[in-house]
Design an enzyme around this catalytic site. Structure first.
Site, PDB file in Angstrom:
ATOM      1  N   GLU A 179      37.528  41.234  68.694  1.00  0.00           N
ATOM      2  CA  GLU A 179      37.447  40.600  67.364  1.00  0.00           C
ATOM      3  C   GLU A 179      38.121  39.226  67.398  1.00  0.00           C
ATOM      4  OE1 GLU A 179      38.476  43.234  64.108  1.00  0.00           O
ATOM      5  OE2 GLU A 179      36.757  44.512  64.557  1.00  0.00           O
ATOM      6  N   GLU A 298      32.778  49.165  68.087  1.00  0.00           N
ATOM      7  CA  GLU A 298      33.460  49.782  66.936  1.00  0.00           C
ATOM      8  C   GLU A 298      32.398  49.999  65.871  1.00  0.00           C
ATOM      9  OE1 GLU A 298      37.176  48.082  65.518  1.00  0.00           O
ATOM     10  OE2 GLU A 298      37.690  47.430  67.557  1.00  0.00           O
TER      11      GLU A 298
HETATM   12  O1  AHR Z   1      39.582  50.298  64.340  1.00  0.00           O
HETATM   13  C1  AHR Z   1      40.628  49.727  63.604  1.00  0.00           C
HETATM   14  C2  AHR Z   1      40.626  48.215  63.709  1.00  0.00           C
HETATM   15  O2  AHR Z   1      39.451  47.718  63.146  1.00  0.00           O
HETATM   16  C3  AHR Z   1      40.621  47.647  65.104  1.00  0.00           C
HETATM   17  O3  AHR Z   1      41.873  47.492  65.640  1.00  0.00           O
HETATM   18  C4  AHR Z   1      40.005  46.310  64.924  1.00  0.00           C
HETATM   19  O4  AHR Z   1      39.345  45.858  66.090  1.00  0.00           O
HETATM   20  C5  AHR Z   1      39.082  46.497  63.736  1.00  0.00           C
HETATM   21  O5  AHR Z   1      39.209  45.484  62.829  1.00  0.00           O
END
Ligand code: AHR
Length: 516
Positions: A179, A298
């Site tokens: 991210e 994610e």
């Molecule tokens: O999954 C929780 C958080 O969400 C992670 O650390 C981040 O990459 C995302 O914003």
């Protein structure tokens, strides 16, 4: 109400191979994922295998987790891998990235060796997200050297041996940041493009056959993808994966929601298809598809916190919590209902139907956090309905995806945020074939109607007998708790493929059929 649907399965048309890595997972040092969830320590009263929670290892292994991403997430960007090797008692205690949210410190008891051991125990490939905001390319080079150099060759390989592991870990998948548009350095796409060029050239030089994964866009932020790839374009053509993060949520709470909120969440989840198409368009547009595919590292539902067992424990027993100042509610721990199970099946169906575009996906996160498969704490370890979806869909791993369509049509509902009419498909499907067995997964997205499912297969003659797995419950809000760990569970049976198959509302079914 009951609705009849005709489903057509076209067996001769293969859409591509469903990479097993599509059935992957993510475990970050956040809240109760690692500590309490996966790692309880060798001296714990909780049954464990070398410190790893035993029942979680066994249950996890059973669903064939293909890959595990670690150590974050945002946590990755403050992680110094050197803190997590060597004698545990000498490892430093540091401020966790998330300390401002849940007050937890990081003990570094769980480091690279423990991560690799856990991966081997559950049968997953390791995928390490490298810190590119607070470590240098040389630090990451050393980490790769430590993990992958043959025994006895480099100083790092000898250090690994001294720390108990002579043979290399052979970690193939490495994330170049996380991210980077947010927690990972708050960069512009152009700045990250240059950082990617810099880090990737050093990382690739550290070992052969690495698959480097570029940190990509959030949701449908296609401009970010475009501007990043624009900088990368002429340099690193060996980006093995281009990542995308995609969460959906805030429709009611994890366990309380209306019919329209149910549909709205599913609609948000279904929109991952357009994010896949857009990002893939840029991958192809910049000619990167010869080397890499999308990595959705994610994804899942992100509800309001406070619905999980750790919150219940504290709310229902304030005295016990007060007596134990370290007992905090796990950050982003949430319950998982049948609604989340349907989102999981819908998402995995979309991934199965796009095998040529997707290399890997890792759902967030394994235990006690967001769209978890497990909820575990002192005295309990339960599987969520989402766990069962991964269980019943594991057969698609490595199989050839097939085209499957239906005339189920769409459902109309009102978006609770703006009152506008929206639509969502009634039935989500995917199908695949491996070793002469055809697997069909069907998620009935309807809140009210059962579907009478009439399946016709073309280009193949099927045996009459078919294995059937069904995940259903009387109420879409149902979920498993430490008190009722099997309120939602999988049922299995045999049926005749020529008979009408009934799928209740908000339920997921898997059919397994053999050709004659
Ligand atoms: O999954 C929780 C958080 O969400 C992670 O650390 C981040 O990459 C995302 O914003």
């Amino acid at each position: 109400m009951a609705a009849k649907v005709n489903v057509s399965l076209f067996v001769p048309e293969k859409l591509g191979t469903i990479d097993p890595l599509i059935y992957g997972h993510f475990s970050e040092h956040i809240g109760g994922v690692i500590y309490d969830g996966i790692w309880v320590g060798e001296n714990s009263h909780i049954p464990n295998i070398n410190g790893f929670r035993k029942d979680l290892v066994e249950k996890f292994r059973a669903i064939k987790p293909s890959v595990l991403r670690w150590p974050g997430g945002c946590f990755a960007e403050i992680y110094n891998w050197r803190d997590g090797i060597g004698p545990k008692e000498e490892r430093p205690i540091i401020r966790n990235w998330w300390i401002g949210d849940d007050g937890r410190y990081e003990t570094n008891e769980f480091g690279t060796h423990e991560f690799i051991e856990f991966c081997r125990l559950v049968g997953a490939e390791p995928y390490i997200a490298a810190n590119i905001t607070s470590m240098t390319p040389m630090d990451i080079r050393d980490w790769i050297d430590y993990c992958n150099s043959p025994a006895g060759t480099t100083t790092m390989a000898r250090l690994r041996e001294k720390n108990g592991h002579k043979e290399p870990f052979n970690v193939k998948y490495w994330g170049v940041g996380n991210e980077t548009w947010g927690g990972g350095g708050n960069m512009t796409p152009e700045v990250y493009g240059h950082e990617f060029r810099k880090y990737s050239v050093i990382m690739r030089n550290s070992a052969s056959n690495l698959c480097l994964i570029g940190s990509g866009a959030n949701h449908n932020d296609w401009k970010w993808a475009r501007d990043f790839l624009n900088v990368v374009e002429n340099s690193d053509r060996n980006m093995g994966g281009f990542s995308l993060h995609f969460y959906c949520g805030t429709q009611g709470t994890a366990t309380e929601f209306t019919e329209n909120q149910y549909y709205r969440l599913l609609r948000q989840a279904a929109d991952i298809k357009s994010a896949i198409d857009r990002n893939w368009g840029f991958v192809v547009g910049y000619g990167l598809e010869k080397h890499g595919r999308l990595v959705i590292d994610e994804w899942g539902c992100w509800h309001k916190g406070g619905s999980g067992p750790s919150a219940d424990l504290i709310n229902n027993n304030r005295q016990a919590a007060a007596n134990n100042p370290n007992r905090v509610e796990n950050l982003f721990e949430q319950q998982s209902t049948m609604r989340d199970a349907v989102v999981a099946a819908l998402s995995l169906n979309i991934f199965n139907n796009n095998p040529e575009k997707i290399l890997m996906t890792t759902v967030a996160q394994t235990v006690n956090n967001l769209h978890s498969l497990f909820l575990a704490g002192d005295g309990y370890m339960i599987c969520t309905p989402t766990y069962h979806v991964f269980d019943m869909m594991k057969y698609h791993q490595g199989a050839k995806a097939l085209r499957i369509i239906s005339d189920a049509g769409e459902i109309t509902y009102n978006n609770p945020e703006n009152g506008r009419e929206e639509r969502i498909e009634r039935l989500s499907l995917s199908a695949s074939e491996k070793d002469g067995v055809i697997t069909v997964t069907a998620a009935n997205l309807s809140y009210n109607d059962e579907l009478h499912f009439d399946l016709k297969a073309y280009g193949v003659k099927l045996q009459d007998v078919c294995e059937y797995e069904l995940l259903t419950s009387d109420d879409v809000h149902h979920h498993n708790t430490p008190e009722e760990p099997e309120k939602v569970k999988l049922s299995k049976g045999i049926l005749n493929v020529n008979d009408e198959i009934i799928i209740p509302p908000y339920s997921v079914a898997t059919l397994r059929m053999k050709s004659i």
